[in-house]
Each structure stands twice: as structure tokens, then as C-alpha cells.
Design an enzyme around this catalytic site. Sequence first.
Site, PDB file in Angstrom:
ATOM      1  CE  LYS A  52      -0.264  -0.658   4.965  1.00 27.51           C
ATOM      2  NZ  LYS A  52      -0.981  -1.348   6.038  1.00 27.51           N
ATOM      3  NE  ARG A 150      -6.331  -0.546  11.774  1.00 24.40           N
ATOM      4  CZ  ARG A 150      -5.233  -0.485  11.046  1.00 24.40           C
ATOM      5  NH1 ARG A 150      -4.395   0.538  11.187  1.00 24.40           N
ATOM      6  NH2 ARG A 150      -4.943  -1.428  10.165  1.00 24.40           N
ATOM      7  CE1 TYR A 270      12.073  31.594   9.067  1.00 20.36           C
ATOM      8  CE2 TYR A 270      12.335  29.319   8.345  1.00 20.36           C
ATOM      9  CZ  TYR A 270      12.078  30.649   8.059  1.00 20.36           C
ATOM     10  OH  TYR A 270      11.819  31.021   6.773  1.00 20.36           O
ATOM     11  CG  MET A 323       9.355  24.338   2.525  1.00 17.48           C
ATOM     12  SD  MET A 323       8.342  25.489   1.601  1.00 17.48           S
ATOM     13  CE  MET A 323       7.158  26.009   2.833  1.00 17.48           C
TER      14      MET A 323
END
Length: 389
Positions: A52, A150, A270, A323
Site C-alpha cells: 500500500k 479499526r 528560525y 522548508m
Amino acid sequence: MTDHPSPEDAANSADLPGDGGRITIDLDALAANWRALDARLSDDAECGAAVKADCYGLGSDDGLVALWTAGCRTFFVATPQEGQATRARLPDATIYILNGLYPGASEFYAGHGLRPVLGSPEEVAEWRGFIAGQSAPPPAGLHVDTGISRLGLSLDEARTVASDPASGFSPDMVMSHMACADMPDHPMNGQQLGRFREACALFPDARRSLANSASIFLDRDYHFDLARPGITLYGASASQLPQARLRPVVTLESRILQVHELKRGETIGYGATFTAPADMRVAMVAAGYADGYLRASGSTDEKRGADAWIAGYRLPILGRVSMDMSAFDVSAVPPDVARRGDFVELFGANIPIDETAACAGTIGYELLTGLGRRFSRRYLPVRSARGTG
Ligand SMILES: *Cc1c(COP(=O)(O)O)cnc(C)c1O
């Protein structure tokens, strides 16, 4: 994006000057990992593969063929769309859809030869309606919940399905999924095993499938007829057990954009979360969270973050991941070893993916399936085919 370099090309890695990084996928390790799991199973159990999410982010086109070449014949995907793509690649494979039957999609499944793992009474009812009157109804599996809560029918609901003689439906496979198999001593493992045996007794003609990667490393009792490993195939750890990690498959590398000084007392990145305790040399590397290098991997003055690696040296990360870039400490590295344009390894053979994931508070699964699209990918070919079919 996918190309197939010869082994020589791959080894020489003629990288594009525009690549900020590269993801190397060792298909030979993938195939070897499948064979190692297959060999570990009890003799009468078949080893399938969970493929998957594009083979856990590796790229299905190449991953599926490598697994097929190794001898794998049964594949598990999450969605019918993934099933369709898998079918296009592997015309003769057996393909199960773990998410079950999507509403109104029975024709789609049947048309592509996809077997839903029916996971609720509603899905069973819809499938029964679809196969009613068909002389050779297409096969479907049945998912019984044994504790993860689930998907899957409760044991009582499964009993109702089994006891309905007019149903015209009998699953070709009964499946359940383990919640805590990565913790070998967890009491839930034995409980789920017991409930799964009860579920299987209701459908004596169906094949039985319980084991994900971690369960394969528990007792052989968990193997049953068909195993569904995923993460171990792709080289990350499935379990607290050290033997549950096989060959690394994926290497993430990124280029150094520049090397510069950071003076004692200066901060970097940052939020100014890291302050240089002494004069340092810093390599700025072209991998950020947009590339799937997680923001939570960063460091602060209090907390160490992830390491990168170059030529035998570990490089601690400095400050936040942004980023498009991250900063690493190259103070201990000779200047001619970490230069502009050189690649550093973010994870792979030298920095285990599980370590990088743990530094970001997550697991290898999330790191692999979140790798970005900006880096080039190269696939190292399967060298030795020892398939069974
Ligand atoms: C993803 C998945 C697997 C494979 O699990 P791993 O932990 O990656 O081995 C097996 N079965 C089901 C139902 C799954 O969702």
C-alpha cells in the site's frame, strides 16, 4: 522520474546538477528481505507483501516487480485505486484490498480482479447483492476484528455470516490485524490469537492471515497460511526485537549548499533555538520538511536532534529544519570532506531510518511514506533472482 540505471550507472551515480538530493532504493535488498521473511515462516505458510501507499513510498512500479521476481504472489494494498495500479503492473498477482469494499465499487473490483477484504456487515451485504446469481462469483476475503477495533466484523457478526446458509458467500480468506505485535510481551497478542482461531473455525475452507511484519517475529503460532509483512520488507524496524530489522532499502541523501562559520554565541535558524557553545563550522544542506525531512528532527539548546553522516563522520543537526534546508555541524570534519555540492546521508546504511524517525518522535513508516517529490530517485536493480514461481 523513475529511470533504470545499470548497476554501473547506479554505482557511479551521475547526478543531475539540479538535484538537491536523491533517494536511492535498493531493490536487491527489498527482494532479499522478502526472501528472508519467507524463509522465516512455517513451511506451509505463504509470504505475501503489503504494498500500500506506493510500496510505503518507495515507488510501486519498481517495488512490485522486485517482489514478484523474488517470488511473492499475493499483494495487499489499501485502496481499489492502488489495486488497479498493482494489477496493471502484475497481471497474474492475487491482490487484496485491505480497506474493504468501497460503496458502489463491486464492479470495479471484479473488473480488475481485486479481492475486497470485507470489513463490515454492510460490506458483506453489498457484496452478496453483487454476486447473487453469478455462477462463478469473484473471490473476497473477510476481515474479523480481534481487538484493534479499526475495521472488521465482530466475532458475533462473523458467526451470523457463517451461519446464513442462503448467503451464497464464503470468504476465500479470513483476516485479522494485530494491535501490539511490536511489543512481544503485550497481553493483547495472545488474546487476539485466541479470538482469531475462533474466527477461522467459522470458515474452515478459507485461508487464514494474521501476521504483519512484527507478528512474524513472534511465535510461529501467528504465521497461519498467509503473512502480510510491509515495513520489514522496506528495511525499517517492525518491532522491539532487534532481529526484526533486515537490510536497509532506502537511502536519503542531500547536497551541501554551503559551509560557513557560526561564532560562539550566535544562533541558527528560525526561532533561534540553537546557540553555538563555541565557534563551529556549519553545512547548510538542501533537505527540508518539504522533502519529507521532518521538522521535529531539529535541535534546541536543550534537546539533541537527528544526525546526518558523511564519510565516517556523524553530523548533529543544528536548530530547526526549515522548508528547503537544514543545518548540520561539520566542525569535526576535515574541510576537504564536507564541501559545497557533496552529499550527506540523512538516513540509510549509516544512519538507521528508525533512529532518524525516533529523533522526530515518529516511526519509519511515516518517514518513508512522507518522502517528498523534489529529490531524484534511483533504483538499484535486483541482482539475484531466486523466485519460487
Ligand atoms: C499495513 C498493514 C500490514 C503490514 O504491516 P507492517 O507492520 O508494515 O508489516 C498488514 N496488514 C494490514 C491490515 C495492514 O494495514
